[in-house]
Write an enzyme that holds these catalytic residues in place. Structure first.
Site, short mmCIF file in Angstrom:
data_model
loop_
_atom_site.label_atom_id
_atom_site.label_comp_id
_atom_site.label_asym_id
_atom_site.label_seq_id
_atom_site.Cartn_x
_atom_site.Cartn_y
_atom_site.Cartn_z
CB THR A 152 -8.98 7.20 0.10
OG1 THR A 152 -9.28 8.11 -0.85
CG2 THR A 152 -8.10 6.37 -0.54
CD GLU A 384 -9.95 16.64 -4.25
OE1 GLU A 384 -11.14 16.19 -4.68
OE2 GLU A 384 -9.75 17.13 -3.35
P1 TGC Z 1 -21.85 6.45 -9.39
O1 TGC Z 1 -22.97 5.47 -9.19
O2 TGC Z 1 -21.49 6.86 -10.75
O3 TGC Z 1 -22.78 7.84 -8.44
C1 TGC Z 1 -23.08 7.55 -7.49
C2 TGC Z 1 -24.11 8.63 -7.13
O4 TGC Z 1 -23.19 9.89 -7.12
C3 TGC Z 1 -23.70 10.93 -8.10
N1 TGC Z 1 -22.35 11.59 -8.42
C4 TGC Z 1 -22.32 12.69 -8.33
N2 TGC Z 1 -22.77 13.73 -7.42
C5 TGC Z 1 -22.21 15.00 -7.25
N3 TGC Z 1 -20.97 15.19 -7.82
C6 TGC Z 1 -20.28 14.33 -8.49
N4 TGC Z 1 -18.90 14.61 -9.03
C7 TGC Z 1 -20.86 13.09 -8.56
N5 TGC Z 1 -20.48 11.75 -9.36
C8 TGC Z 1 -21.64 10.95 -9.25
C9 TGC Z 1 -24.21 9.79 -9.03
O5 TGC Z 1 -25.13 10.88 -9.56
C10 TGC Z 1 -25.25 9.11 -8.20
O6 TGC Z 1 -26.27 9.55 -7.56
P2 TGC Z 1 -27.38 8.69 -7.10
O7 TGC Z 1 -28.22 9.89 -6.46
O8 TGC Z 1 -28.10 8.21 -8.34
O9 TGC Z 1 -26.94 7.71 -6.00
O10 TGC Z 1 -20.92 5.91 -8.40
P3 TGC Z 1 -19.87 4.90 -8.97
O11 TGC Z 1 -19.57 3.91 -7.57
O12 TGC Z 1 -19.98 4.25 -10.08
O13 TGC Z 1 -18.25 5.69 -8.72
C11 TGC Z 1 -18.19 6.53 -9.92
C12 TGC Z 1 -16.70 7.20 -9.76
C13 TGC Z 1 -15.68 6.32 -10.00
C14 TGC Z 1 -16.75 8.19 -11.12
C15 TGC Z 1 -16.32 7.94 -8.49
O14 TGC Z 1 -16.56 6.96 -7.51
C16 TGC Z 1 -15.21 8.72 -8.42
O15 TGC Z 1 -15.11 9.72 -8.52
N6 TGC Z 1 -14.02 7.83 -7.88
C17 TGC Z 1 -12.82 8.52 -7.71
C18 TGC Z 1 -12.60 8.80 -6.09
C19 TGC Z 1 -11.98 9.91 -5.73
O16 TGC Z 1 -12.03 11.14 -6.35
N7 TGC Z 1 -11.61 10.03 -4.52
C20 TGC Z 1 -10.97 11.29 -4.08
C21 TGC Z 1 -10.64 11.05 -2.41
S1 TGC Z 1 -10.76 12.53 -1.74
C22 TGC Z 1 -9.23 13.30 -2.02
O17 TGC Z 1 -8.49 12.73 -2.69
C23 TGC Z 1 -8.69 14.46 -1.29
S2 TGC Z 1 -7.27 15.11 -1.89
C24 TGC Z 1 -7.28 16.37 -0.91
C25 TGC Z 1 -6.22 17.21 -1.11
O18 TGC Z 1 -5.21 17.09 -0.61
O19 TGC Z 1 -6.40 18.55 -2.14
P1 FAD Z 2 -6.29 2.80 -7.10
O1 FAD Z 2 -7.65 3.11 -7.19
O2 FAD Z 2 -5.84 1.42 -6.71
O3 FAD Z 2 -5.76 3.27 -8.48
C1 FAD Z 2 -4.60 2.51 -9.23
C2 FAD Z 2 -4.37 2.77 -10.69
O4 FAD Z 2 -5.42 2.06 -11.36
C3 FAD Z 2 -4.71 4.44 -11.16
O5 FAD Z 2 -3.87 4.74 -11.94
C4 FAD Z 2 -5.93 4.24 -11.38
O6 FAD Z 2 -6.32 5.28 -12.44
C5 FAD Z 2 -6.36 2.80 -12.06
N1 FAD Z 2 -7.60 2.52 -12.07
C6 FAD Z 2 -8.55 2.49 -11.23
N2 FAD Z 2 -9.71 1.94 -11.26
C7 FAD Z 2 -9.71 1.75 -12.74
C8 FAD Z 2 -10.58 1.64 -13.89
N3 FAD Z 2 -11.97 1.24 -13.44
N4 FAD Z 2 -10.09 1.60 -15.00
C9 FAD Z 2 -8.80 2.01 -15.31
N5 FAD Z 2 -7.93 2.18 -14.41
C10 FAD Z 2 -8.22 2.24 -13.07
N6 FAD Z 2 -8.33 10.83 -0.01
C11 FAD Z 2 -9.35 11.19 0.82
O7 FAD Z 2 -10.41 10.45 0.94
N7 FAD Z 2 -8.80 12.08 1.64
C12 FAD Z 2 -7.52 12.90 1.50
O8 FAD Z 2 -7.51 14.10 2.10
C13 FAD Z 2 -6.90 12.39 0.22
N8 FAD Z 2 -5.68 13.07 0.37
C14 FAD Z 2 -4.53 12.36 -0.41
C15 FAD Z 2 -3.40 12.94 -0.41
C16 FAD Z 2 -2.35 12.61 -1.33
C17 FAD Z 2 -1.02 13.02 -1.21
C18 FAD Z 2 -2.58 11.23 -2.09
C19 FAD Z 2 -1.42 10.57 -2.86
C20 FAD Z 2 -3.62 10.82 -2.12
C21 FAD Z 2 -4.85 11.26 -1.27
N9 FAD Z 2 -6.20 10.90 -1.14
C22 FAD Z 2 -7.00 11.41 -0.18
C23 FAD Z 2 -6.52 9.33 -1.90
C24 FAD Z 2 -6.52 9.63 -3.40
O9 FAD Z 2 -7.91 10.20 -3.61
C25 FAD Z 2 -6.48 8.22 -3.88
O10 FAD Z 2 -5.22 7.89 -3.90
C26 FAD Z 2 -6.99 8.40 -5.41
O11 FAD Z 2 -8.39 8.50 -5.38
C27 FAD Z 2 -6.55 7.00 -6.01
O12 FAD Z 2 -7.02 5.79 -5.16
P2 FAD Z 2 -5.70 4.66 -4.97
O13 FAD Z 2 -4.38 5.42 -4.51
O14 FAD Z 2 -6.22 3.69 -3.94
O15 FAD Z 2 -5.51 4.06 -6.49
#
Ligand code: TGC
Ligand code: FAD
Length: 405
Positions: A152, A384
């Site tokens: 992120t 996540e």
């Molecule tokens: P999109 O075009 O859909 O996909 C790009 C490529 O990725 C593949 N793919 C996956 N592969 C493995 N596992 C998955 N879950 C996958 N989802 C998609 C897809 O097939 C494609 O592959 P290729 O080979 O064709 O290139 O990508 P997009 O840019 O449209 O984004 C889709 C979206 C919005 C679903 C994705 O970006 C997303 O999941 N956004 C949410 C971001 C997120 O979850 N961030 C988390 C940050 S880490 C965190 O929060 C840690 S918290 C840690 C803690 O304290 O526990």
């Molecule tokens: P934004 O993406 O700006 O979203 C704001 C709001 O808009 C949300 O409600 C979302 O659902 C909505 N929104 C966004 N896009 C759309 C859409 N297309 N349609 C409708 N609604 C939409 N990240 C890491 O990489 N590593 C970590 O270890 C990690 N740890 C974290 C720990 C904590 C405590 C927190 C709070 C976050 C952590 N994150 C980490 C980041 C986390 O994954 C992001 O906060 C999360 O993915 C959302 O991104 P954002 O906060 O920028 O919100």
């Protein structure tokens, strides 16, 4: 009406394993001896090492870093990764049940394990070259090194594909520039798995050590959620990254998203643990607390709440277990994982909110774990992939239409 101590629920709760009876559909029978042993070991450790300190850590906003060693000892880091690479060599259900027991203690505790095992060890195991695996994985598995995962960015959260952090080829090394935001464990990390774009605009993964010049990780203060977990930024100013530290074969968002699949799966199980702790507290409280001359649990409205909480928890347990059986066969799809993460975290948050009310005024104090779980789950429902992002992933699966693009 006097307190009915022969009430079967109360009787069983008081007599036996206090959590056992919440297993309304005997999900326990679906586990094997290894799963049950792992669960018991983690449960005992959480009770002995975490429960006595967690409210204080949370109130002071301090991450109890000594727990990393303990987590390693109970096998909480990469339970389903191979033993020779620092993991536990168990299956996906064991991994899930371990996350459940950790999150019963605190979501921040489960976060420590999720990040270390699924977001740091897993990508190094899966994508790094053999030398890099051997260099880092044993120390991560033993808790000697703490890792973090940088995806992120300040301006790119739900849409990580738009990231601007980048690497440039400088001959025998790459030069890394950019910033990451909201990174669990970054201020205390020895290394970070970082995702950055190369000169072709392809997302690449790499291991970056925190001691390298140009690396800093300031802490984010003022969090009112996950207070027992430390969160920070990652700032890279011309950091030299050796070429062997860049994952050679994985290019594109598939790399980081595959790690997220692994961690989201663990959260689907973990959230059940937080819900169980809230439910357990609400059940005990309402059986003991009397108003209008009888236990609160004797009123129909309270029973409705308890019955619905247990129903939703049971559905969440079954969803997680079924996902685990698919994951064991390598067949769990990202969309299935999204559904389970979204449903179970939302369920846990609803259970926590209901449980909070059932404790009346006491529910807002740290005498009970409810407010802590509730506030933690606000992060869990955001990180996540947010609640709505997972809904859109499911929507894309059922319609075939991509709402993101
Ligand atoms: P999109 O075009 O859909 O996909 C790009 C490529 O990725 C593949 N793919 C996956 N592969 C493995 N596992 C998955 N879950 C996958 N989802 C998609 C897809 O097939 C494609 O592959 P290729 O080979 O064709 O290139 O990508 P997009 O840019 O449209 O984004 C889709 C979206 C919005 C679903 C994705 O970006 C997303 O999941 N956004 C949410 C971001 C997120 O979850 N961030 C988390 C940050 S880490 C965190 O929060 C840690 S918290 C840690 C803690 O304290 O526990
Ligand atoms: P934004 O993406 O700006 O979203 C704001 C709001 O808009 C949300 O409600 C979302 O659902 C909505 N929104 C966004 N896009 C759309 C859409 N297309 N349609 C409708 N609604 C939409 N990240 C890491 O990489 N590593 C970590 O270890 C990690 N740890 C974290 C720990 C904590 C405590 C927190 C709070 C976050 C952590 N994150 C980490 C980041 C986390 O994954 C992001 O906060 C999360 O993915 C959302 O991104 P954002 O906060 O920028 O919100």
């Amino acid at each position: 009406m006097t307190k009915n101590i022969e009430h079967p629920t109360f009787h069983r709760a008081a007599k036996g394993d206090r959590f056992q009876f919440h297993d309304h559909y005997l999900v326990d029978d679906l586990l094997d001896d290894d799963h049950r042993m792992a669960r018991q070991a983690v449960r005992d450790w959480v009770k002995a090492e975490v429960s006595p300190i967690i409210e204080d850590s949370y109130e002071r906003g301090v991450c109890a870093t000594h727990l990393f060693k303990g987590l390693a000892e109970i096998g909480a880091f990469g339970p389903s990764l191979p033993v020779e690479y620092g993991g536990g060599g168990m299956d996906e259900i064991a991994y899930g049940i371990i996350m459940q027991e950790l999150e019963r203690g605190d979501s921040g505790l489960r976060s420590m394990a999720s990040v270390q095992g699924s977001l740091v060890m897993y990508p190094i195991y899966k994508y790094a070259n053999e030398e890099t695996r051997k260099k880092y994985l044993p120390k991560l598995g033993s808790g000697d090194f703490i890792g973090c995962f940088g995806l992120t960015e300040p301006d790119h959260g739900s849409d990580p594909g738009s990231m601007v952090t980048n690497i440039k080829d400088a001959g025998d090394h790459y030069v890394l520039n950019g910033a990451k935001m909201w990174i669990t464990n970054s201020p205390i990390a020895d290394l970070a798995v970082v995702w950055a774009k190369d000169e072709e605009g392809k997302v690449r993964g790499m291991v970056v050590e925190s001691g390298w010049e140009g690396f800093s990780a300031p802490e984010i203060h003022g969090k009112l959620s996950l207070r027992a977990s430390i969160t920070g930024e990652l700032v890279f100013e011309d950091v030299k990254v050796p070429k062997e530290n860049v994952f050679p074969d994985i290019k594109g968002l598939r790399g980081p998203l595959s790690c997220l699949s692994k961690a989201r799966y663990g959260i689907a199980w973990g959230a059940v643990g937080a819900a169980l702790d809230c439910y357990d507290s609400a059940l005990r409280y309402t059986l003991e607390r009397e108003q209008f001359g009888r236990p609160l649990a004797g009123f129909q409205l309270t029973q409705k709440k308890l019955a619905e909480m247990l129903t939703e928890i049971t559905k969440g347990q079954l969803l997680a277990w079924r996902l685990g059986t698919l994951a064991n066969k390598g067949e769990a799809t990202p969309a299935q994982i999204s559904m389970a993460k979204r449903n179970n975290v939302n369920m846990a948050l609803e259970v926590a909110r209901e449980a909070r009310q059932m404790h009346g005024g006491m529910g807002i104090t740290n005498e009970y774990p409810i407010m802590r779980h509730m506030a933690n789950l606000e992060s869990v429902i955001t990180y996540e992939g947010t609640h709505d992002i997972h809904l859109l992933i499911t929507g894309m699966e059922v319609t075939g239409l991509n709402a993101f693009k």
